[in-house]
Every structure is written in C-alpha cells, then in structure tokens.
Scaffold this motif. Structure first.
Motif, PDB file in Angstrom:
ATOM      1  N   ALA A 185       0.791  -1.314   0.076  1.00 30.43           N
ATOM      2  CA  ALA A 185      -0.140  -0.039   0.083  1.00 30.43           C
ATOM      3  C   ALA A 185       0.813   1.227  -0.075  1.00 30.43           C
ATOM      4  CB  ALA A 185      -1.036   0.032   1.235  1.00 30.43           C
ATOM      5  N   LEU A 186       2.198   1.115   0.593  1.00 27.87           N
ATOM      6  CA  LEU A 186       2.814   2.162   0.318  1.00 27.87           C
ATOM      7  C   LEU A 186       3.558   2.763  -1.092  1.00 27.87           C
ATOM      8  CD1 LEU A 186       5.297   1.504   3.555  1.00 27.87           C
ATOM      9  CD2 LEU A 186       3.340   3.080   3.274  1.00 27.87           C
ATOM     10  N   GLN A 187       3.415   1.585  -1.959  1.00 26.72           N
ATOM     11  CA  GLN A 187       4.156   1.561  -3.215  1.00 26.72           C
ATOM     12  C   GLN A 187       3.208   2.574  -4.296  1.00 26.72           C
ATOM     13  OE1 GLN A 187       5.437   2.401  -5.530  1.00 26.72           O
ATOM     14  NE2 GLN A 187       7.123   1.256  -5.828  1.00 26.72           N
ATOM     15  N   SER A 188       3.600   3.499  -4.701  1.00 27.81           N
ATOM     16  CA  SER A 188       2.917   4.257  -5.661  1.00 27.81           C
ATOM     17  C   SER A 188       4.024   5.210  -6.195  1.00 27.81           C
ATOM     18  CB  SER A 188       1.542   5.104  -5.144  1.00 27.81           C
ATOM     19  OG  SER A 188       1.906   6.023  -4.394  1.00 27.81           O
ATOM     20  N   PRO A 189       3.789   5.659  -7.485  1.00 24.63           N
ATOM     21  CA  PRO A 189       4.690   6.781  -7.972  1.00 24.63           C
ATOM     22  C   PRO A 189       5.047   8.054  -6.930  1.00 24.63           C
ATOM     23  CG  PRO A 189       3.247   6.059  -9.624  1.00 24.63           C
ATOM     24  CD  PRO A 189       2.550   5.338  -8.293  1.00 24.63           C
ATOM     25  N   ALA A 190       3.764   8.374  -6.240  1.00 22.80           N
ATOM     26  CA  ALA A 190       3.976   9.591  -5.557  1.00 22.80           C
ATOM     27  C   ALA A 190       4.690   9.029  -4.135  1.00 22.80           C
ATOM     28  CB  ALA A 190       2.373  10.136  -5.230  1.00 22.80           C
ATOM     29  N   SER A 191       4.583   8.050  -3.802  1.00 25.71           N
ATOM     30  CA  SER A 191       5.214   7.472  -2.532  1.00 25.71           C
ATOM     31  C   SER A 191       6.259   6.457  -2.564  1.00 25.71           C
ATOM     32  CB  SER A 191       3.988   7.126  -1.501  1.00 25.71           C
ATOM     33  OG  SER A 191       3.451   5.907  -1.928  1.00 25.71           O
ATOM     34  N   GLN A 192       6.943   6.336  -3.744  1.00 27.61           N
ATOM     35  CA  GLN A 192       7.960   5.349  -3.935  1.00 27.61           C
ATOM     36  C   GLN A 192       9.127   5.406  -3.175  1.00 27.61           C
ATOM     37  OE1 GLN A 192       8.986   4.138  -7.644  1.00 27.61           O
ATOM     38  NE2 GLN A 192      10.998   3.904  -7.345  1.00 27.61           N
ATOM     39  N   ARG A 193       9.489   6.701  -2.623  1.00 23.57           N
ATOM     40  CA  ARG A 193      10.412   6.999  -1.821  1.00 23.57           C
ATOM     41  C   ARG A 193      10.203   6.495  -0.471  1.00 23.57           C
ATOM     42  NH1 ARG A 193      15.733   7.020  -2.360  1.00 23.57           N
ATOM     43  NH2 ARG A 193      16.483   8.589  -1.322  1.00 23.57           N
ATOM     44  N   ARG A 194       9.017   6.427   0.044  1.00 28.13           N
ATOM     45  CA  ARG A 194       8.682   5.865   1.229  1.00 28.13           C
ATOM     46  C   ARG A 194       8.800   4.325   1.255  1.00 28.13           C
ATOM     47  NH1 ARG A 194       2.740   6.823   2.599  1.00 28.13           N
ATOM     48  NH2 ARG A 194       3.385   8.918   1.966  1.00 28.13           N
ATOM     49  N   PHE A 195       8.277   3.635   0.315  1.00 23.55           N
ATOM     50  CA  PHE A 195       8.492   2.476  -0.106  1.00 23.55           C
ATOM     51  C   PHE A 195       9.935   2.096   0.279  1.00 23.55           C
ATOM     52  CE2 PHE A 195       8.782  -1.366  -2.634  1.00 23.55           C
ATOM     53  CZ  PHE A 195       7.796  -2.167  -2.059  1.00 23.55           C
ATOM     54  N   GLU A 196      10.581   2.667  -0.739  1.00 28.15           N
ATOM     55  CA  GLU A 196      12.188   2.108  -0.627  1.00 28.15           C
ATOM     56  C   GLU A 196      12.854   2.473   0.832  1.00 28.15           C
ATOM     57  OE1 GLU A 196      13.012   3.789  -5.288  1.00 28.15           O
ATOM     58  OE2 GLU A 196      13.718   4.857  -3.380  1.00 28.15           O
ATOM     59  N   PHE A 197      12.410   3.408   1.434  1.00 24.37           N
ATOM     60  CA  PHE A 197      12.979   3.515   2.784  1.00 24.37           C
ATOM     61  C   PHE A 197      12.587   2.372   3.685  1.00 24.37           C
ATOM     62  CE2 PHE A 197      13.400   8.305   2.065  1.00 24.37           C
ATOM     63  CZ  PHE A 197      15.055   8.359   2.019  1.00 24.37           C
ATOM     64  N   VAL A 198      11.367   1.859   3.706  1.00 25.58           N
ATOM     65  CA  VAL A 198      10.636   0.866   4.319  1.00 25.58           C
ATOM     66  C   VAL A 198      11.642  -0.449   4.106  1.00 25.58           C
ATOM     67  CG1 VAL A 198       8.948  -0.678   4.972  1.00 25.58           C
ATOM     68  CG2 VAL A 198       8.448   1.579   4.691  1.00 25.58           C
ATOM     69  N   ILE A 199      11.879  -0.701   3.067  1.00 25.34           N
ATOM     70  CA  ILE A 199      12.665  -1.910   2.151  1.00 25.34           C
ATOM     71  C   ILE A 199      13.785  -1.775   2.900  1.00 25.34           C
ATOM     72  CG2 ILE A 199      13.625  -3.109   0.476  1.00 25.34           C
ATOM     73  CD1 ILE A 199      10.299  -3.580   0.886  1.00 25.34           C
ATOM     74  N   MET A 200      14.379  -0.491   2.607  1.00 27.93           N
ATOM     75  CA  MET A 200      15.880  -0.367   3.294  1.00 27.93           C
ATOM     76  C   MET A 200      15.977  -0.665   4.755  1.00 27.93           C
ATOM     77  SD  MET A 200      17.386   3.443   1.538  1.00 27.93           S
ATOM     78  CE  MET A 200      17.380   3.398  -0.101  1.00 27.93           C
ATOM     79  N   GLY A 201      14.986  -0.328   5.504  1.00 23.00           N
ATOM     80  CA  GLY A 201      14.818  -0.713   6.891  1.00 23.00           C
ATOM     81  C   GLY A 201      14.643  -2.083   7.245  1.00 23.00           C
ATOM     82  N   PHE A 202      14.036  -2.838   6.380  1.00 26.93           N
ATOM     83  CA  PHE A 202      13.852  -4.489   6.492  1.00 26.93           C
ATOM     84  C   PHE A 202      15.290  -4.991   6.146  1.00 26.93           C
ATOM     85  CE2 PHE A 202       9.348  -3.970   6.260  1.00 26.93           C
ATOM     86  CZ  PHE A 202       9.014  -5.184   7.090  1.00 26.93           C
ATOM     87  N   LEU A 203      16.110  -4.340   5.071  1.00 24.14           N
ATOM     88  CA  LEU A 203      17.500  -4.695   4.808  1.00 24.14           C
ATOM     89  C   LEU A 203      18.237  -4.843   6.099  1.00 24.14           C
ATOM     90  CD1 LEU A 203      19.116  -6.188   2.511  1.00 24.14           C
ATOM     91  CD2 LEU A 203      19.844  -3.888   1.647  1.00 24.14           C
ATOM     92  N   ALA A 204      18.138  -3.775   6.867  1.00 20.48           N
ATOM     93  CA  ALA A 204      18.999  -3.475   7.982  1.00 20.48           C
ATOM     94  C   ALA A 204      18.689  -4.527   9.042  1.00 20.48           C
ATOM     95  CB  ALA A 204      18.816  -2.015   8.481  1.00 20.48           C
TER      96      ALA A 204
END
Length: 437
Positions: A165-184
C-alpha cells in the motif's frame, strides 16, 4: 503580482536548480529494493548448508555470484534510466504490443501469442518466488512464536499487503526507505552471531581460491551460483528506476544519474553479499558437523544451541524480515510485469490473494519448507534466460540506448556472465530432475 520578493524568486530559482541536480545520495534506493531478492529465505538455507558442510570452501562462489549480480542489476537499472522504459515494456513492444499496427502486419497472432507466453512464464516465475518467500516468513513466525504455519502464511500475506500500500509513484521513496529498513533488520539478524563466533581470516582467504572437494560440492556450487540472479529482480529494477521519473534533459544529467546508479547497485549488493557471506562464515565457525542444517528449522535450532537463544531469536527475526520484504517486492514485480506486458492490471488486493493462495494451500497440507524452496529455485532457473538474454541485447543495441549503448568490452563480459548463469541453471534443473542435486 504574486511573484514574491526578489529573495523569494532567487530562492525558487535555487530550489529548481537543486531539483535538476539532486545529490547522489538522494538518487539511491531502487537497487536496495531489488537487493532483497538476494537475501530471501532460499539463500539462507543454501548458505548455511554450504558453510556447515564444507566450511569456507565455497566462499569464492558467493563472491563471484555477487560480482555477477552487480553487473546484471546495473544493466537493468541503466536500461530503465536511459530509455525511461522497463525491461518488460521493451520486450512487449518487440513482440508487437501495439494492436493498432498489428492488424495490418503479417504474423500478428504469432506476436500476440509470443507476448502472452512471455507474460505467462514471467508470472509463473514471480508466483513461484512468492510461494517460497511466504513459506519462509511463515516458518520464521513458527520459530519465533510457535504460530501455526497456515496462520503464519495469512499474517505474512496481510503484512506484505500493508507494505504494498506504500508503493505508488507519489510515495515510492517511502516504500524504498521501508525496504531499506527491512534490509537493515535482515543484516543484523543474520550477522549477529558473528560477534560471538568471530572469523578466521586465514580460512576466508583460502576460501576465496576457486576449488571443489568432490562431486557434491560441484552440485552445491552450481546451486548457489546458478540461483544467484532472480528474474523478478531484473524486471523490477528497470521498472523502479523508470518510475522515479528522473529529469534527464542533458547528457551531463544522464551521466550523473548513471554514476548514482552505479553507487546504488554497488552499495546495495555489497550489503546483500555481505549478508550471504556472513551466513556461510557463521555456519563454518559454529555449525560444522552439526546435523540437520540442510533445513531452515534445523539451521535455526543449531544456531540457537550453539550461540544461545538471543542469537537464535535474532536469526528468526532476520528470516521473518526476509520473508516479509521479499514477498512484498515479488508481488510488486508481478503487478508491474502484468501492466507492462498486457496493458492490464488487477487490484493489488486481488493479486495478493491470488499469489498467496498456492502458498496457503501448501502450508495447509503441511508442505516441508525446504522442499518448497527447492521447487521454487528450479522454477526460477527456467525463467532466467527470458530475463537475461533480452537485457543484454537491449543494452547493447544503439537503437534502444543511443549514445549510452554498452561498450563492447562490457557486452562481452555480460555475455560471459549470463552464459555461466544460464548454463548453471540448466545444470541445476537437470540435476534436480535426475535426483542428483
């Protein structure tokens, strides 16, 4: 009127300049999403098994695999950046996507059938990946909290839907940050044990030298190296870069963004590669000779027994983060593939349900998680050529890439790497089918 003071106008001009030339760090992100595919539950089982059985012997396989992954993911990102298209959309166009022009051309039905078949294999590959990742996440919930597998699968599916639900052209950056958090979290969970076991630098240095120890190590190396590159990660990376909507109004801007892309891929894959190498080293230090490490449950039990419940819990947490993040990324890749190849998409809720259903059926019937990972790996192997071959062809074609076409040397290296990966995947399918793997 309405234009503001001189200082305000100067501030807007400066802001526009900053928007046109963002800092490289602001351009990082897509590769970290794609990198999740390299630390999914399948890699966990393979790396721990290799380290527990053969110590540092096959460390060189992971190093080589990571270098090839860097090249492949860079080419995917470069394709999306330069063309503003995803790999799947370019494939669709080459297979005759434009129906209005197909009506007047011979071979229309063949091209449409080819496009549908290409979509079908890409969808099957993505679905197979999702099955293994949901099962991996459900297994982590069972190991951590004793959650029944079927309920764990439902929880993983619901949580991944929330991430999507976080993933959309307008909020892709937020999605990327969340995935980065999971990678950490994944990095911490899987590497925490190294603080207790330490590392043997001499053994690591020896492990970088390519060598085998009998036929079983050849099969295991083929499995580790052949399954390194995930088709859905290749499709997705080009689409993620495309959807960032970069401003490439000059050659200088394109060059700057390509530099950022190289940094993005290098950092993300170094992190993912370090996790895989760390898991092998952890098993080599603490699990050698321990029985049962060829399954996720057995590996978790061995880690807990050898290093204590805290490290075991962190390992389970890393596995859970791996399953949640990777299944979300896989579902997003499937959505992009359908949209690009069929010009059609279904609501993400329905897609999540449809791709979740096979995993829930397997969990309901008590399927063994390691078996599901093996089957998923074989299906992925069948899809590898369909992603790698078009990627190399498109990035080497001046009509597609213009002045940013791959240099001849880069194309040669890419062909060699892709040939190795495809050959090993074919070998892996054969060995699995004949029972040798």
């Amino acid at each position: 009127m309405g234009v503001g003071t001189k200082k305000q106008r100067e501030a807007r001009v400066q802001q526009a300049s900053n928007d046109d030339h963002p800092r490289i760090i602001a351009l990082l992100g897509p590769a970290f999403v794609a990198a999740i595919a390299y630390v999914d539950p399948g890699n966990v089982a393979a790396n721990l098994s290799a380290g527990a059985e053969y110590g540092y012997l096959l460390l060189w396989v992971l190093v080589l695999a990571n270098l090839m992954a860097m090249l492949v993911q860079y080419l995917s990102a470069k394709l999306g950046l330069v063309t503003g298209r995803s790999l799947t959309s370019l494939v669709a166009e080459s297979l005759g996507k434009r129906e209005h022009s197909e009506q007047s051309q011979p071979g229309t039905r063949e091209r449409r059938a080819g496009r549908l078949l290409y979509w079908a294999q890409a969808e099957i590959v993505t679905a197979a990946t999702d099955i293994a990742e949901v099962i991996g996440g459900a297994t982590a919930l069972y190991l951590l909290f004793g959650t029944p597998p079927l309920l764990g699968g439902v929880i993983v599916g619901a949580f991944s839907l929330a991430l999507l639900a976080l993933q959309s052209p307008a909020s892709q950056r937020r999605f990327e940050f969340v995935i980065m958090g999971f990678l950490a979290v994944i990095t911490l969970g899987f590497l925490a044990g190294l603080f207790f076991t330490g590392l043997s630098i001499h053994e690591m240095a020896t492990g970088i030298i390519p060598r085998f120890q009998g036929a079983p190590t050849v099969v295991l190396a083929a499995s580790m190296l052949g399954a390194t590159v995930m088709p859905h990660a290749i499709y997705l990376h080009s689409g993620l870069v495309r959807d960032r909507e970069f401003r490439l109004d000059s050659d200088a801007a394109t060059a700057r963004h390509l530099t950022a892309t190289r940094w993005d891929v290098a950092i993300a894959l170094v992190v993912a590669g370090s996790v895989n190498i760390g898991m092998l080293c952890l098993a080599a230090e603490a699990l050698q000779g321990v029985e049962g490490t060829d399954s996720i449950e057995g590996a978790h039990r061995a880690v807990t027994d050898a290093l204590g419940p805290v490290v075991g819990a962190l390992f389970g947490l890393g596995l859970l983060a791996s399953g949640l993040a990777s299944t979300s990324v896989g579902c997003y890749a499937g959505d992009m593939v359908m949209k690009d190849l069929l010009r059609f998409r279904i609501p993400v809720l329905w897609r999540r349900f449809l791709t979740l259903l096979p995993a829930l059926v397997l969990l309901g019937f008590g399927a063994e998680p390691t078996w599901a990972l093996i089957v998923s790996q074989v299906v992925l192997s069948l899809g590898i050529p369909f992603a790698l071959i078009p990627l190399v062809l498109f990035t080497a074609r001046r009509s597609v890439m213009g002045r940013w076409t791959n240099a001849r040397a880069l194309t040669v290296i890419a062909v060699i790497c892709c040939t190795i990966i495809i050959a090993l995947n074919i070998a892996l399918v054969y060995l699995t089918a004949t029972g040798a793997a």
